[in-house]
Each structure stands twice: as structure tokens, then as C-alpha cells.
Motif scaffolding. Structure first.
Motif, mmCIF file in Angstrom:
data_model
loop_
_atom_site.group_PDB
_atom_site.id
_atom_site.type_symbol
_atom_site.label_atom_id
_atom_site.label_comp_id
_atom_site.label_asym_id
_atom_site.label_seq_id
_atom_site.Cartn_x
_atom_site.Cartn_y
_atom_site.Cartn_z
ATOM 1 N N UNK A 88 0.826 -1.209 0.000
ATOM 2 C CA UNK A 88 0.000 0.000 0.000
ATOM 3 C C UNK A 88 0.861 1.260 0.000
ATOM 4 N N UNK A 89 1.958 1.246 0.755
ATOM 5 C CA UNK A 89 2.811 2.433 0.845
ATOM 6 C C UNK A 89 3.416 2.777 -0.506
ATOM 7 N N UNK A 90 3.941 1.786 -1.200
ATOM 8 C CA UNK A 90 4.553 2.050 -2.502
ATOM 9 C C UNK A 90 3.497 2.339 -3.570
ATOM 10 N N UNK A 91 2.362 1.654 -3.506
ATOM 11 C CA UNK A 91 1.314 1.899 -4.506
ATOM 12 C C UNK A 91 0.772 3.315 -4.402
ATOM 13 N N UNK A 92 0.570 3.809 -3.179
ATOM 14 C CA UNK A 92 -0.036 5.133 -3.019
ATOM 15 C C UNK A 92 0.932 6.258 -3.378
ATOM 16 N N UNK A 93 2.180 6.171 -2.936
ATOM 17 C CA UNK A 93 3.086 7.302 -3.172
ATOM 18 C C UNK A 93 3.566 7.369 -4.618
ATOM 19 N N UNK A 94 3.903 6.225 -5.227
ATOM 20 C CA UNK A 94 4.358 6.258 -6.619
ATOM 21 C C UNK A 94 3.220 6.652 -7.560
ATOM 22 N N UNK A 95 2.003 6.216 -7.269
ATOM 23 C CA UNK A 95 0.879 6.609 -8.120
ATOM 24 C C UNK A 95 0.515 8.075 -7.909
ATOM 25 N N UNK A 96 0.789 8.610 -6.707
ATOM 26 C CA UNK A 96 0.551 10.030 -6.481
ATOM 27 C C UNK A 96 1.483 10.874 -7.354
ATOM 28 N N UNK A 97 2.713 10.404 -7.551
ATOM 29 C CA UNK A 97 3.632 11.101 -8.458
ATOM 30 C C UNK A 97 3.038 11.150 -9.858
ATOM 31 N N UNK A 98 2.455 10.043 -10.303
ATOM 32 C CA UNK A 98 1.805 10.013 -11.624
ATOM 33 C C UNK A 98 0.648 11.014 -11.681
ATOM 34 N N UNK A 99 -0.187 11.026 -10.645
ATOM 35 C CA UNK A 99 -1.347 11.921 -10.636
ATOM 36 C C UNK A 99 -0.921 13.386 -10.666
#
Length: 485
Positions: free
Chosen positions: A298-309
């Protein structure tokens, strides 16, 4: 220096280096500093590779003749091999020697980077990306296992994991910055070629600094387990990437996810009946391993996808260039470095659960603050930059807490397995987060591409992102016991 004598314990015991400093020691000796430097440099390089080509994709497509539909395979080929083979290569490192597989994989990464930088067509470039992904799948768990076995469980290991997590997360954001700078000032090829001298430096220094660690007796490799888990992860990651590209109802996405789920179910059944399983189920039943890895995902999915957003928001809504958007994430990188230095202190003074819960709450609040972003550049960036800095601190508290939780309480001869699981969670989280958030944005915008539509879609995805972080907070508070140094 003479090698330490082989232990006379059980056959599965590792050949260990000389006894480490007492667990109460708070400082690194000269040799441990060298070990830490070599492993951290390699981990930073591996993390940069995840994102360094994102900004360069259009330039690569124009230069080498990639069609628009096939351009995403530059990223997908890397993600498939990096996530799909991590667990089995991490376990192989346990069996044949973590130092050996680490050195071989760093050499492969340097060679693949050279081939990618000199590629003259799409086929050769994709081949280089697959090789880079395989090198990452082998080197990341091996380096992490060498780190955890070089430092005793306690304050020293927590400091080492904090620095490792900080540099890895900084590497993801630095990749976007480096990619933009190298592409704009030199050429996209340098996004590959920059790895070559770093890999050579690691290969020159590491053999004299890092000590080998492997079982005294090598058990047989669980081939059915290795095949089913690798193919299952490949199917899962392929389905996720296709969902982000074509939507969750596309045939490729659904078939990949279905095949992946079936094969992972078969893998679980195989491991129950195998005498020497690839992943002993007793390890997966450990609360810290199971829940810790879910929190890491969850930690890696949320922060790396936030960079995309936020990249999508800055480029499509605010009109930033790719380089300007990439440089903006330097603030996030600074936040992760601060969080990596702070996390071991929080864990030592309080507990791993405190780090996980506090970090998750901070990250969720900082992410939720982004819901106030608008179309005006100055006030939006005045909010975005401090929010990403604070969110980076919180995310790094969670990541270091996850690494300590998921690798604690296991003997050294199972550290390769523990770090392989942790690395798999990390890489699957990276591969999972962006397609999920991309699909949410697509659904919320109904296919419209105006600045206001993109803003609305990004805000919906940001709300989901913050909610997922809070789910992690609840899991840590409910299912993990406090663990203090």
C-alpha cells in the motif's frame, strides 16, 4: 583477514561473518560504513531505473520509431520482469549466495544499460529493458538481504533500513528529475548510459567490502513453486498494466488478472505439499510478515501513483513542461530523505507500529490537502510543494516501519526470503498503483481531456489514494503488535 570458521549448527545455518557489534551499539564501524555505502548506491541506482525513462518516452518513440500504442512497453517490459521474478531470484540468492547473485545482477544491469543506450531499434531496446528488470529483480532482494545480515537486529539495522528506504524513495523521484534533465540537455540515451559507470564502480568496490552469506547445505529449488509464482505474478502485473492502458474491462486486462489469480492459487496449493517449498507457509503465517508486506504494498502503490497523478495535473491542468514537473518532485525527494533519517529514531523510542500509524496519518493528511488544488498556478504550487514534502516524510516512516516489521524475527538463512517478499511487495505496489489510479482518472473524466476535466479526475483519484493510506493505518493499529528496540 581469514574467513570465519564454518558453524557447527544445523545444516541450514548461514556461513556468517565475524560477530557483529553488540545490538546496543548506535554507531557504524568503518567496515560497516563501506558496506552500507556500496549497498545504498546500488539500491539508489536500481530505484532511479524505475522512473528515469518516464519523461523520455516521447523522445525515445520519435527516435527509434515506436508506435504510440507500443510506447508503453518500454515501461511494461521492465515492470513485468522486475516484479515477476523478484521472489524466485531472491530465494535463489539464498541458495547460491547473496553476494554472488548481487554482483552478477549488477554486471547484467550495467551491460543492459549499455545495450539500451546504444539501441538502434525497438526490439533491442525492449530486450535491454527486460534485462534491466531481471537485474533489478535479482539485485534488490540480494542487496537488502546483505544489508539485513550485515547489521544486527536493533538500532543499527533500523538506521541502515532507514537510509536504504530514504534513498530508494528519493531514487524514484530523482529518476523523474534526472530523466528530464538528461533528455533535455543531452539525449534520452544518457538515461541508460548513466548506469554504466555506477555499475562498474560497485563491481570494483563490492567484492572487497561485502561478505558472502549463504546456507551451508543447499536445498533443492522448488521448481513447480518457482514456475507458478513467477507466471502468476507476470499475469497479475500484465493485467494491471493493461487495465491502466485500456481499462478494466479490456480482454487483455481481465485475462491477465484471471490467469495470475489462478496461478497464485495453484502456487499456494503447491507450497502446502512440497517438502522444501520456495516460500514456507509458516513464514507467511507470521503476523509481521503477512501484514507488514501488505502495508508495504500500500505504501509504494499510493506514493508512486501520487507522483503520476501530480505529473498529470501539472502538465495537463497547469501547463508545466515535463522537465518543470519532474524538478518539482525534488521537494518530495527531500521529504523522503528526512523521513528516512527520522524513522529509526521513532522506532527506537516508541515502536514500529507507532512509525506505521503516525507515518500513515501524516501521509493521508498531506494527500488529502491536495484536494484543495485548483487551476491557478501560484497558489496551487504553494500548496503542492509543502504537501508533497510532508507526505514524503510520512510515507518514509511507513516504508521503514514496513521493512523492519517484515524482516524482523527471522533467522539469517531466511533473510533472502523475507527481503524477497518485501521487494516483491514493493515492486508489485509500484506496478499496481499507477494503473489503478489511471483507470480512476479515466472513469472520472469520461474520456475528456480538458484541463478542468483532468483536474476533476485527478481529485477523485487523490481522494481514493488518501483513503487507501488510511486503510493501511487501520491495519497497522489493529493487527500488528508494537515492536520496540
Amino acid at each position: 583477514m581469514r574467513d570465519a570458521p564454518r558453524p557447527t549448527g544445523p545444516p541450514s545455518a548461514d556461513r556468517q561473518p565475524p560477530p557483529p557489534p553488540p545490538t546496543g551499539s548506535q554507531t557504524f564501524g568503518r567496515h560497516l560504513k563501506l558496506v552500507l555505502a556500496v549497498l545504498l548506491v546500488s539500491q539508489f541506482m536500481l530505484a532511479v531505473d524505475f522512473s528515469i525513462l518516464n519523461v523520455a518516452l516521447p523522445a525515445i518513440g520519435d527516435d527509434l520509431g515506436f508506435s504510440l500504442a507500443n510506447l508503453q512497453w518500454i515501461a511494461t517490459a521492465f515492470a513485468l520482469s522486475a516484479a515477476g521474478f523478484t521472489l524466485v531470484l531472491g530465494r535463489i540468492g539464498d541458495l547460491i549466495g547473496r553476494k554472488r547473485i548481487f554482483l552478477v545482477s549488477i554486471a547484467l544491469l550495467g551491460l543492459a544499460s549499455l545495450v539500451g543506450g546504444l539501441a538502434t531499434g525497438p526490439a533491442l531496446l525492449i530486450t535491454a529493458r527486460v534485462a534491466q528488470g531481471l537485474a533489478t529483480a535479482a539485485a534488490t532482494p540480494a542487496a537488502l538481504a546483505l544489508l539485513t545480515t550485515s547489521f544486527p537486529e536493533g538500532p543499527l539495522r533500523q538506521k541502515a533500513l532507514g537510509l536504504n528506504g530514504a534513498l530508494m524513495s528519493a531514487g524514484f523521484t530523482a529518476g523523474a528529475v534526472f530523466g528530464g534533465i538528461l533528455t533535455d540537455l543531452l539525449a534520452w540515451r544518457w538515461a541508460f548510459l548513466v548506469n554504466v559507470p555506477v555499475a562498474l564502480a560497485v563491481l570494483v568496490v563490492a567484492p572487497a567490502v561485502v561478505r558472502e552469506s549463504r546456507p551451508a547445505v543447499r536445498p533443492r529449488i522448488d521448481l513447480p513453486g518457482a514456475a507458478t509464482v513467477t507466471l502468476g505474478l507476470l499475469g497479475l502485473v500484465y493485467g494491471l498494466t493493461q487495465a491502466g492502458e485500456h481499462g478494466w474491462t479490456s480482454t487483455h486486462a481481465l485475462s491477465g488478472l484471471l490467469v495470475g489469480a489462478v496461478l497464485l492459487t495453484v502456487f499456494h496449493a503447491v507450497e502446502r505439499k512440497t517438502a522444501q517449498p520456495l516460500v514456507p507457509l509458516r513464514v507467511l503465517r507470521r503476523r509481521n510478515v503477512a501484514w507488514g508486506n501488505l502495508l508495504g504494498l500500500l505504501a509504494f502503490a499510493t506514493e508512486t501513483s501520487l507522483v503520476y497523478l501530480l505529473t498529470l495535473y501539472m502538465q495537463r491542468t497547469l501547463g508545466f513542461s515535463a522537465l518543470a514537473a519532474g524538478v518539482s518532485f525534488g521537494v518530495l525527494g527531500l521529504g523522503t530523505v528526512v523521513g528516512g533519517l527520522l524513522a529509526p529514531r521513532v522506532i527506537a523510542r516508541f515502536s514500529t507500529v507507532t512509525a506505521l500509524v503516525t507515518g500513515g496519518v501524516v501521509q493521508a493528511m498531506a494527500t488529502a490537502a491536495l484536494l484543495l488544488l485548483g487551476t491557478a498556478t501560484t497558489p496551487s504550487m504553494a500548496l503542492l510543494l509543502p504537501a508533497t514534502f510532508i507526505g514524503g516524510i510520512g510515507n518514509m516512516l511507513v516504508i521503514v516501519g514496513f521493512m523492519v516489521t517484515a524482516t524482523s524475527g527471522l533467522p539469517d538463512h531466511e533473510q533472502g526470503l523475507a527481503t524477497g517478499l518485501a521487494t516483491m511487495s514493493q515492486q508489485v505496489g509500484i506496478a499496481l498503483g499507477t494503473p489503478v489510479m489511471s483507470a480512476i482518472v479515466t472513469a472520472a473524466t469520461h474520456g475528456e481531456t480538458t484541463g478542468d476535466s483532468i483536474l476533476h479526475g485527478v481529485m477523485v483519484a487523490v481522494a481514493v489514494n488518501a483513503s487507501l493510506v488510511l486503510v493501511g493505518v487501520l491495519i497497522a493499529a489493529a493487527f500488528l503488535r508494537p515492536r520496540r528496540s
